[in-house]
Design an enzyme around this catalytic site. Sequence first.
Site, PDB file in Angstrom:
ATOM      1  N   TYR A  18       0.842  -1.205   0.000  1.00  0.00           N
ATOM      2  CA  TYR A  18       0.000   0.000   0.000  1.00  0.00           C
ATOM      3  C   TYR A  18       0.876   1.254   0.000  1.00  0.00           C
ATOM      4  CZ  TYR A  18      -3.003   3.714   1.686  1.00  0.00           C
ATOM      5  OH  TYR A  18      -3.649   4.919   1.824  1.00  0.00           O
ATOM      6  N   GLU A  40     -11.827   5.674   4.111  1.00  0.00           N
ATOM      7  CA  GLU A  40     -11.391   6.599   5.169  1.00  0.00           C
ATOM      8  C   GLU A  40     -12.520   6.877   6.155  1.00  0.00           C
ATOM      9  OE1 GLU A  40      -8.411   7.489   5.920  1.00  0.00           O
ATOM     10  OE2 GLU A  40      -7.279   7.180   4.082  1.00  0.00           O
ATOM     11  N   TRP A  48      -6.012   2.027  10.218  1.00  0.00           N
ATOM     12  CA  TRP A  48      -6.015   1.900   8.767  1.00  0.00           C
ATOM     13  C   TRP A  48      -5.703   0.461   8.370  1.00  0.00           C
ATOM     14  CZ3 TRP A  48      -8.260   3.723   4.880  1.00  0.00           C
ATOM     15  CH2 TRP A  48      -7.792   3.540   3.581  1.00  0.00           C
TER      16      TRP A  48
END
Length: 185
Positions: A18, A40, A48
């Site tokens: 990522y 988000e 996350w």
Amino acid sequence: MEIVRCDWSEKDDLYRRYHDKEWGTPVYDDSILFEFLVLESFQAGLSWYTILKKRENFREAFEDFNYRKIANYSDKKIGELLNNAGIIRNRLKVLATINNAQKFLEVQKEFGSFSNYIWAFVDGKPIVNHPKTLSEVPATTEISDALSKDLKKRGFKFLGSTVMYAYMQATGMVDDHLVDCHCKK
């Protein structure tokens, strides 16, 4: 030769991929911008990493983040989502996603694209910061404050300033790669 990355990304290969391929890379495609808006908003209050691990489940559950379809989700579909153990089953966040898809379409109509709207907050080009350590990276900025405020005024939900700064980082509106990171432009 060892590759130097931002410290936060060294948890595992999922995070490294990522970090190396997405985080901080400018995104102008409305579909991808909407995907990150959804992810988000679901991340609020969670890590996350939790969201990244469930990303493919989110993609499947929300029909590849098709905002046109999501904007018209029925009560039946909402029930399916709330029973889907592969995603975060938070009713308020699911409802916010549907609401945000509707508002996303309104912004597209007004500005020609969501990309035109969102990138105007940074004058169309990424803000490149030069942090040496993670502690130098802010959680919010005046721009994320203004963006969050404007989104709320337009009826979007679960998009506070901290969420929007993370969004700006994820979509490359801000480059917060540490100065010694191999991804630093």
